[in-house]
Design a protein around this motif. Sequence first.
Motif, PDB file in Angstrom:
ATOM      1  N   ASN A   4      -5.496   3.502   6.176  1.00 49.73           N
ATOM      2  CA  ASN A   4      -6.078   2.424   5.765  1.00 49.73           C
ATOM      3  C   ASN A   4      -5.867   1.174   6.418  1.00 49.73           C
ATOM      4  O   ASN A   4      -7.351   0.124   6.303  1.00 49.73           O
ATOM      5  CB  ASN A   4      -5.259   2.442   4.560  1.00 49.73           C
ATOM      6  N   LYS A  52      -1.232   7.455   6.063  1.00 47.63           N
ATOM      7  CA  LYS A  52      -2.380   7.281   4.491  1.00 47.63           C
ATOM      8  C   LYS A  52      -2.319   5.865   4.325  1.00 47.63           C
ATOM      9  O   LYS A  52      -3.644   5.645   4.826  1.00 47.63           O
ATOM     10  CB  LYS A  52      -2.040   7.494   3.408  1.00 47.63           C
ATOM     11  N   GLU A  63       0.735  -1.321   0.393  1.00 43.93           N
ATOM     12  CA  GLU A  63      -0.131   0.051   0.297  1.00 43.93           C
ATOM     13  C   GLU A  63       0.879   1.082   0.137  1.00 43.93           C
ATOM     14  O   GLU A  63       1.242   2.144  -0.722  1.00 43.93           O
ATOM     15  CB  GLU A  63      -0.797   0.030   1.211  1.00 43.93           C
ATOM     16  N   SER A  72      -9.043  -0.279   7.734  1.00 44.90           N
ATOM     17  CA  SER A  72      -9.164  -2.050   6.851  1.00 44.90           C
ATOM     18  C   SER A  72      -9.549  -2.957   8.656  1.00 44.90           C
ATOM     19  O   SER A  72      -9.779  -4.156   8.699  1.00 44.90           O
ATOM     20  CB  SER A  72      -7.905  -2.628   6.547  1.00 44.90           C
TER      21      SER A  72
END
Length: 677
Positions: free
Chosen positions: A514, A510, A483, A518
């Motif tokens: 995430n 970020k 990612e 998640s």
Amino acid sequence: MTTSNALLASLAIIKANWDYSQESYVDNFLPFFLDAVKSSEGPMSTPAAKVHIRERFGIDIPEGVLATLSRRAVHKNYGRRENGSFIADPTKLADLRDLGRQKADYLRKQSALVSELVKYSADRFQRTLSIEDAEDALLNHIEEHSVPILGSVMNGAPYDARSAPRSSPDTEYVVNSFISDVVSSMPASFDHLETVVKGSMLAVSLYLPNNSELGRRFDRTSLYLDAPVLLKALGYEGDEAKAAAKDLLALSRSAGAELACFEHSVSEVRGILDRSAGKAMHGGFNGAHRRATDAFFASEGLSASDILLLSQRLEEDVAALGISIQERPAPSAELTIDELALEEAMESSITYSSRDTLLNDLDSLTAIHRLRGGRSSSRLETCRALLVTTNGGLTRVGRSFFVKEGDHGWPPALTDHHLATLVWLKKPQAAPSLPRRQILADCFAALEPGGRVWDRYLEEINRLGSRGKASENDLMLLRYSTEAQRSLMDRTMGDPDQVTPETVADILDKVKANILSSTEHERDAAFQTASKTRAALDDAEQSLRDRESSLAAEQMAKLAAEDRSTTLEARLAALETAAKNLRDAARGKAKRRAALAYRLVLLVCGAVLLYAVAATFLPDGIIPGWGKPAVPYCFAFSTVGGLATLMWGGSIQGTAGYFRRVLEKRLEKRYLGELGG
């Protein structure tokens, strides 16, 4: 309608024309010429046809090609030529396909693709693209996957082996990212894009010298693969790159080309593999100077020993591809060039990661020069030797140095993309998937962080760690998270100057967000799964309870039925016992009465016989006279009984027993009736 929009649709029509006829490359453009003729009420001159096609379809066809198309139209009986103009036969033109309708169909598909690109750019990158910008970006991307034909198609210029990019790097990255997503999310749009790319490759045929000889086979010409091309063919940069490279090699070999590489190119590949093995041995592939091979080895989970094994058998694997490994030709005085000037030109035009790579490229160009004997023809098929590379800058330097200032009619180097287009044109049906594979390979490669971007990124990560602004876990995320790598490219779009402390910090935020999102999503999903599982368990438990209740009821019913059955069986047994007792009583009484009757009959019969014998043998007067008449009857009865015994067997006793049993049965039925049985 913009020029790019019209041209994109026209390229798709060219591909459709090829699928329809496949007679010759020039015939791909005949429908455009005939469309111009249909629009005219009188004779159509070549200049007028040129203007019509440019305005309607965005293609500027050279007048010499239009003259050829005019002659082809006469040959196919669409009309006649008179005073340099074409006069059509209206009855023949009436049966032609409607290019306007075909163009409108492609424009609809194209509009959907362009609109999705505009939306994708805004949603993912917060970058605004106008419809015109998106069309230009797509056209520029398509141009990169054939040969640079934009100037040729729009201006009628001759083919030039240059590949200078026309779009900004940012826009190029957006397009690559978009195509990598659209291949799975919008397969129909990707198919249209592939059609346009094939059309652009077919359009190249009109702008090459001697285009009538496109199908010509290679004649004693060897293609020398540069190290990056070898890496692709060996499969060390991913499956898509390998598939495209293998298609290129197969097409080239089928066209008569010999495949080779220089020893120093093999050594360069081995050096890359050995460095990747070293990275795997000392902390992984995400260190400095990261290459596409490192990303591939990491994705495959290869260890240092696995990569060293690949390095050891490198020559065998290259030979298995049908590529011969050759030494560079020895230097000679008559073929000496100003290598210092060539090196300076390369250094000023190309950004090299190391001097060794520059020197390898220099050696490759000078080796091609010597293999050609200092000169070559102007045809690809007879140029004797050609370097195939992925470095567009190297092809431009080679062309400038050897073609413009020397005796080489064909450039000493060509990119694998450009070669693929020219070889594909020789037999498009032999590798119909080559354009698709090239598009995908390049798009996925463009999304990987390049060496300079990655090195700057690692510098900022190390600086962040040394200042204590990131934990060890944070640094691990930045280095190894997929990612993070994709976010790095999305933020910088491949520009190393965009890698700043703020960029790295934003990427870390970020990635964490995430991960948190998640995690929350996984938690919510786990809760939902747990709730569903709990509900399912409750349902199962209720079902089990219902089943147990049903089983208990069934068991009770079974027990009750068994009790009723036992009672009935007992009653039946009692009834059977009573019936048996009745039968026994009736049978006993019948036997007694039959025995009494039997004895009485025997007594009477014996008395009668005794009386008859006595009456026969005793003197008269002793037995009364009335007994004498019965004597014959007694003897007759005895005689009949004796005869019956002789004829049917048995005895008098047996016959008497039979009548006794018959009497017993009759008496038994009678007494059973009297007793209620």
